[in-house]
Motif scaffolding. Structure first.
Motif, short mmCIF file in Angstrom:
data_model
loop_
_atom_site.label_atom_id
_atom_site.label_comp_id
_atom_site.label_asym_id
_atom_site.label_seq_id
_atom_site.Cartn_x
_atom_site.Cartn_y
_atom_site.Cartn_z
N CYS A 246 0.81 -1.22 0.00
CA CYS A 246 0.00 0.00 0.00
C CYS A 246 0.85 1.27 0.00
N SER A 249 2.30 2.52 -3.23
CA SER A 249 1.25 2.99 -4.14
C SER A 249 0.71 4.36 -3.73
N LEU A 250 1.11 4.87 -2.57
CA LEU A 250 0.71 6.21 -2.13
C LEU A 250 1.81 7.24 -2.37
N GLU A 251 2.93 6.81 -2.93
CA GLU A 251 4.02 7.73 -3.25
C GLU A 251 3.73 8.44 -4.57
N ILE A 255 1.83 7.92 -8.21
CA ILE A 255 0.58 8.67 -8.38
C ILE A 255 0.66 9.61 -9.58
N SER A 260 -0.84 3.88 -10.10
CA SER A 260 -1.19 3.38 -8.78
C SER A 260 -2.70 3.16 -8.69
N PHE A 262 -4.36 3.80 -6.25
CA PHE A 262 -4.91 4.85 -5.40
C PHE A 262 -4.95 6.21 -6.08
N LEU A 304 -1.88 9.42 6.11
CA LEU A 304 -2.19 8.92 4.77
C LEU A 304 -3.64 8.46 4.68
N ILE A 305 -4.06 7.68 5.65
CA ILE A 305 -5.43 7.15 5.70
C ILE A 305 -5.98 7.44 7.09
N LEU A 310 -8.76 8.11 2.41
CA LEU A 310 -7.47 8.56 1.89
C LEU A 310 -7.33 10.06 2.08
N TYR A 313 -1.12 11.90 -0.07
CA TYR A 313 -0.07 11.15 -0.74
C TYR A 313 1.27 11.61 -0.17
#
Length: 460
Positions: A246, A249-251, A255, A260, A262, A304-305, A310, A313
């Motif tokens: 996870c 995929s938030l970097e 993005i 990603s 997300f 982040l979450i 969400l 990022y």
């Protein structure tokens, strides 16, 4: 590390063809390693590395060059060669710097380069003997210590002038248990942004016994059954699944390229409401902590979450331009040989409201993954495959027999949505994370969590 005149002349050369941003990153790094194998010193190495990287932006395009010749003549040459690779609409004047910002982090009590190798070796010998004494099944041991002192200097055409000293130390231990037909291993690697005082914070003999316990327990374990089942993942290094499946995929690295799962989901529910995940580069003495990132932006606590939503990022300067987003103090690199990009620091799932005892007792049947091992992940899809280093079956709400050979298979987003219990025993563990800007120290972490259902690879 550089005089004002050298900085001015280098950055002026970098702006010569119309770059709208230029940066000098310079570092000097002292590294010491010591390794003991089966009670004997295998290697003792010390090294000094230094160099500089020069980066230019032409709007959303970046040019990067690096060198270990930091003379003024060579820095100007590198800057001019980088500038020649592109051309902007106009030449921007060099603004200069209003003030110097000297970044600092937590104080270091015992600088590791002032400690004799003999004192370091004594810690490794203690750990070796503790692992051997744990069981006659322990046939091999490997212990090691690492310390790094890195001085970082960053200056850019936005008026930033910043310096920081970063000190990190780490202890590692691996124990291997053997029978007539197989071998099993256990390993641990605690570390921190500390000097030699790290060894006042950890008991190397306890760590060695724990590694030996994992190895001997798994040696006699049955093979894990395969199938879909609830999985309880313990705290500490269990957080590696969130980090890999996870976190990457938030970097913004992923993005900004829409690579990603997300991307475009800001403000949406991407996880169970019991999940809050944080990346915090300001944690005192954290393995992944620093006062500033590798672009000179102060590090910060990034939620982040939040309760499954969400919220943020991890964004660096270049990808922030591409996304129209503000940097989050998340730009990192292994060394001057790498251009920086968005990376995690200390990333973890935050505490919930369940106790570990409640989580186990409320699980009638499933797998208890006490220690996670290595794995692989595809950031574009979040698909992952992780080995369980130490595992047990859960039967009738109790931890039962040990099992080996288990793997956890799934997708990051699906796992986030299926987490239904989060413990209150948050712990972090240390590792090295690899990506396009090299290998960097990062913390992973979580309390104990339960995933309602996962695919477990095993036998049968």
């Amino acid at each position: 590390m550089l005089t004002k005149s050298v900085v001015e002349n280098t950055l002026s050369a970098a702006l010569g063809t119309g770059a709208d941003f230029a940066e000098i990153y310079m570092e000097q790094s002292k590294r010491n390693t010591l390794s003991v194998v089966n009670g004997k010193v295998e290697s003792a190495q010390s090294g000094l590395d230094y160099g500089a990287g020069i980066r230019l932006f032409f709007q959303n395009k970046a040019i990067y060059g690096f060198t270990n010749d930091t003379s003024e003549k060579n820095l100007i040459r590198i800057a001019r060669e980088a500038a020649a690779a592109a051309r902007g609409d106009r030449v921007y004047p060099l603004q200069g710097w209003d003030r110097l910002n000297f970044a600092t982090m937590d104080p270091i009590s015992i600088m590791p380069d002032e400690v004799e190798k003999r004192r370091k070796a004594e810690k490794l010998f203690l750990a070796t003997e503790a692992a051997k004494r744990y069981s006659p099944l322990i046939t091999q041991t490997r212990t090691g210590c690492l310390d790094v002192i890195k001085d970082v200097f960053i200056v850019n055409t936005d008026g930033l002038w910043a310096e920081e000293r970063r000190v990190r130390s780490r202890f590692t231990v691996e124990a291997i248990a053997s029978s007539a037909t197989e071998k099993q291993s256990g390993h641990l690697g605690p570390g921190a942004s500390m000097g030699f005082e790290l060894y006042d914070q950890i008991d190397v003999e306890d760590k060695a016994r724990d590694a030996a316990r994992i190895a001997t327990t798994m040696l006699g374990a049955k093979h894990c059954p395969a199938g879909r089942m609830p999985v309880v993942i313990d705290n500490g290094f269990g957080g590696v699944i969130f980090h890999e499946a996870c976190g990457h995929s938030l970097e913004a690295t992923a993005i900004a390229r829409n690579a990603s799962v997300f991307a475009g989901k800001m403000g949406q529910q991407i996880a169970s409401s019991v999940v809050t995940a944080i990346d915090d580069g300001t944690i005192p003495y954290g393995w992944g902590s620093s006062a500033m990132d590798d672009e000179g932006t102060p590090t910060q606590r990034n939620v982040l979450i939040e309760n499954g939503i969400l919220r943020s990022y991890l964004v660096d300067k270049l990808n922030g331009r591409r996304m129209g987003a503000t940097t989050t103090g998340s730009s990192r690199r292994e060394s001057y040989r790498f251009a920086p990009t968005s990376r995690m620091t200390n990333t973890f799932i935050d505490n919930g409201h369940s106790t570990p005892a409640d989580i186990i007792s409320n699980t009638e049947f499933g797998l208890y993954a006490k220690q996670m091992g290595g794995g692989s992940v595809d950031p574009a899809t979040g698909s992952f495959n992780f080995a369980v280093l130490e595992g047990y079956m859960i039967r009738d709400g109790k931890i039962a027999e040990p099992v080996r050979g288990a793997t956890l298979i799934g997708k990051g987003m699906e796992v986030l949505q299926k987490i239904d219990m989060v413990g209150d025993n948050l712990a972090r563990a240390q590792g090295m994370c690899g990506s396009i800007s090299g290998s960097i120290p990062t913390d992973v972490g979580q309390p104990m969590i339960r995933v309602q259902e996962m695919t477990v690879g095993g036998r049968g």
